[in-house]
Design an enzyme around this catalytic site. Sequence first.
Site, PDB file in Angstrom:
ATOM      1  N   GLU A   1       0.914  -1.243   0.051  1.00 43.67           N
ATOM      2  CA  GLU A   1       0.031   0.055  -0.006  1.00 43.67           C
ATOM      3  C   GLU A   1       0.870   1.312   0.221  1.00 43.67           C
ATOM      4  O   GLU A   1       0.719   2.314   0.825  1.00 43.67           O
ATOM      5  CB  GLU A   1      -0.886  -0.022   1.319  1.00 43.67           C
ATOM      6  CG  GLU A   1      -1.855  -0.987   1.496  1.00 43.67           C
ATOM      7  CD  GLU A   1      -2.416  -1.279   2.786  1.00 43.67           C
ATOM      8  OE1 GLU A   1      -2.248  -0.309   3.533  1.00 43.67           O
ATOM      9  OE2 GLU A   1      -3.128  -2.251   2.875  1.00 43.67           O
ATOM     10  N   PRO A   2       1.664   1.388  -0.863  1.00 37.38           N
ATOM     11  CA  PRO A   2       2.510   2.495  -0.981  1.00 37.38           C
ATOM     12  C   PRO A   2       1.939   3.812  -1.433  1.00 37.38           C
ATOM     13  O   PRO A   2       1.007   3.832  -2.364  1.00 37.38           O
ATOM     14  CB  PRO A   2       3.667   2.273  -1.855  1.00 37.38           C
ATOM     15  CG  PRO A   2       3.028   1.356  -2.836  1.00 37.38           C
ATOM     16  CD  PRO A   2       2.165   0.534  -2.127  1.00 37.38           C
ATOM     17  N   GLY A   3       2.124   4.836  -0.770  1.00 41.80           N
ATOM     18  CA  GLY A   3       1.564   6.335  -1.081  1.00 41.80           C
ATOM     19  C   GLY A   3       2.578   7.054  -1.238  1.00 41.80           C
ATOM     20  O   GLY A   3       3.066   7.634  -2.746  1.00 41.80           O
TER      21      GLY A   3
ATOM     22  N   CYS B   1      -3.110  33.385  10.272  1.00 44.36           N
ATOM     23  CA  CYS B   1      -2.924  33.910  11.733  1.00 44.36           C
ATOM     24  C   CYS B   1      -2.572  32.759  12.522  1.00 44.36           C
ATOM     25  O   CYS B   1      -3.457  32.476  13.451  1.00 44.36           O
ATOM     26  CB  CYS B   1      -4.171  34.561  11.793  1.00 44.36           C
ATOM     27  SG  CYS B   1      -4.475  36.011  10.790  1.00 44.36           S
TER      28      CYS B   1
HETATM   29  N1  LLP Z   1      -1.574   1.888   4.357  1.00 45.16           N
HETATM   30  C1  LLP Z   1      -2.041   2.542   5.537  1.00 45.16           C
HETATM   31  C2  LLP Z   1      -3.220   1.820   6.209  1.00 45.16           C
HETATM   32  C3  LLP Z   1      -1.957   4.005   5.729  1.00 45.16           C
HETATM   33  O1  LLP Z   1      -2.383   4.273   7.083  1.00 45.16           O
HETATM   34  C4  LLP Z   1      -0.998   4.533   5.108  1.00 45.16           C
HETATM   35  C5  LLP Z   1      -0.581   5.805   5.501  1.00 45.16           C
HETATM   36  C6  LLP Z   1      -0.461   3.902   3.880  1.00 45.16           C
HETATM   37  C7  LLP Z   1      -0.884   2.794   3.505  1.00 45.16           C
HETATM   38  C8  LLP Z   1       0.540   4.892   2.874  1.00 45.16           C
HETATM   39  O2  LLP Z   1       1.731   5.014   3.602  1.00 45.16           O
HETATM   40  P1  LLP Z   1       2.996   5.696   2.866  1.00 45.16           P
HETATM   41  O3  LLP Z   1       3.463   4.576   2.086  1.00 45.16           O
HETATM   42  O4  LLP Z   1       2.287   7.083   2.062  1.00 45.16           O
HETATM   43  O5  LLP Z   1       3.968   6.165   3.923  1.00 45.16           O
HETATM   44  N2  LLP Z   1       0.288  12.768   6.318  1.00 45.16           N
HETATM   45  C9  LLP Z   1       1.522  12.108   6.991  1.00 45.16           C
HETATM   46  C10 LLP Z   1       1.316  10.635   6.712  1.00 45.16           C
HETATM   47  C11 LLP Z   1       0.168   9.934   6.982  1.00 45.16           C
HETATM   48  C12 LLP Z   1       0.276   8.395   6.738  1.00 45.16           C
HETATM   49  C13 LLP Z   1      -1.011   7.963   7.045  1.00 45.16           C
HETATM   50  N3  LLP Z   1      -1.083   6.598   6.579  1.00 45.16           N
HETATM   51  C14 LLP Z   1       2.750  13.015   6.565  1.00 45.16           C
HETATM   52  O6  LLP Z   1       2.354  13.957   5.601  1.00 45.16           O
HETATM   53  O7  LLP Z   1       3.932  12.734   6.499  1.00 45.16           O
END
Ligand code: LLP
Length: 417
Positions: A272-274, A341
Amino acid sequence: MSHFTRQHEVLYCEDVSLEDIAATHGTPTYVYSAASIDAAFNAYQRALQGRSHLICYAVKANSNLAILNRLAQQGAGFDVVSAGELERVLHAGGDAGKVVFSGVGKTRTELALALEKGIRCFNVESESELMQLAEVASALRKTAPVSIRINPDVDAGTHPYISTGLRENKFGVDATTARRLYRIARNTDALNPIGLDCHIGSQIMDVNPFLEAVDFLIAMIDDLRKEDILISHLDIGGGLGVSYEAAAPPIADYIAAVLDRLSALDVELVLEPGRSIVAMAGVLVTKVEHLKPTSHRNFAIVDAAMNDLLRPALYGAWQEICPVTPRSGEIVEWDVVGPVCETADFLGKARPLALAQGDLLSIMGAGAYGYSMSSNYNSRPRAAEVLVDGDSVHLIGQRESLETLWQRESIPTRRSQ
Ligand code: LLP
């Protein structure tokens, strides 16, 4: 390789200068590189070649329809955490059969919607959710494919707000609870336990915590097999970091290390990469409105703010800030701040830059958790988003108009006295 390069000093996204984009679309504007998104997605695909797998892009990182559509066309699945994200994916041409649904607080309505659409798997996070899913599925005469999210109690060594795999976090269940939930799922007609999942955090800069979690999952799969519960889908979540400041492990190295651990296991590997797909594919272009040197600090006040890019304010995150067109002149340390602000409204502190009013700055690594976390705080319309593909520029997200800010609101008519 970055798709943001300098040509005659000016910063370009692929073949288009950020100056031209700002002139046409104004500021603040998010600019994404299509080639960069493709390259990161392909790095996962290549590293996983020969292994049964599904890359479920985490929609929360950047949920623009054009980006979802681009990934869907390349065969991506999606990790969603709400009805909104699921509907977005379907609207963008994604396949429900490749969607996994994560999150601790799925509502009855969301469960029913996902069952109707026929998603691939529910990543269940509590007994309460499992029972509710069974009820909703049975009322709809459906069988819900289930994975239980394990909390392996692994320290991902990341910011506490984005660490999710520790006992004290609200996510997942411990191994004993998981075993109990699998037994319930096995004995319930409306549930089909097919998978096991975990996600230990985000912006993780070391492969070892992932491997620790994978070992935990492998042991769990063995345990379940002894009870005749056969897991065919192993979802190891997202979380691989990117190099905002320090170097992050390359996608290929991370996957190679994971595959090495899983060599003896015959399961479909789900990820599940984001961030690692979109972060470095985007920048936020902003204009310096005012320079305000003071006896203590120098403030460069820009037209983007914490409502556009929340990461610095919320996590103290560091993202590189570059001039779009460097100028000669004295280099001074500037706090790059927005007009909101709040003292937390900064995008970068003490950045050595030569600046003048009207200059354009580019905040790098803004493709993930940038626009998707933006808000209308201070009644600020959300920024425009453009996607650059070679020398073409597509407006994929219009700048919000002021009217849309109060479109949903109404003033009650007062009863006459
Ligand atoms: N799967 C699940 C269940 C998650 O909760 C997340 C991210 C991902 C996959 C994706 O993770 P990634 O590959 O993007 O690290 N807003 C924060 C990051 C919050 C991540 C929340 N969950 C930031 O800007 O650093």
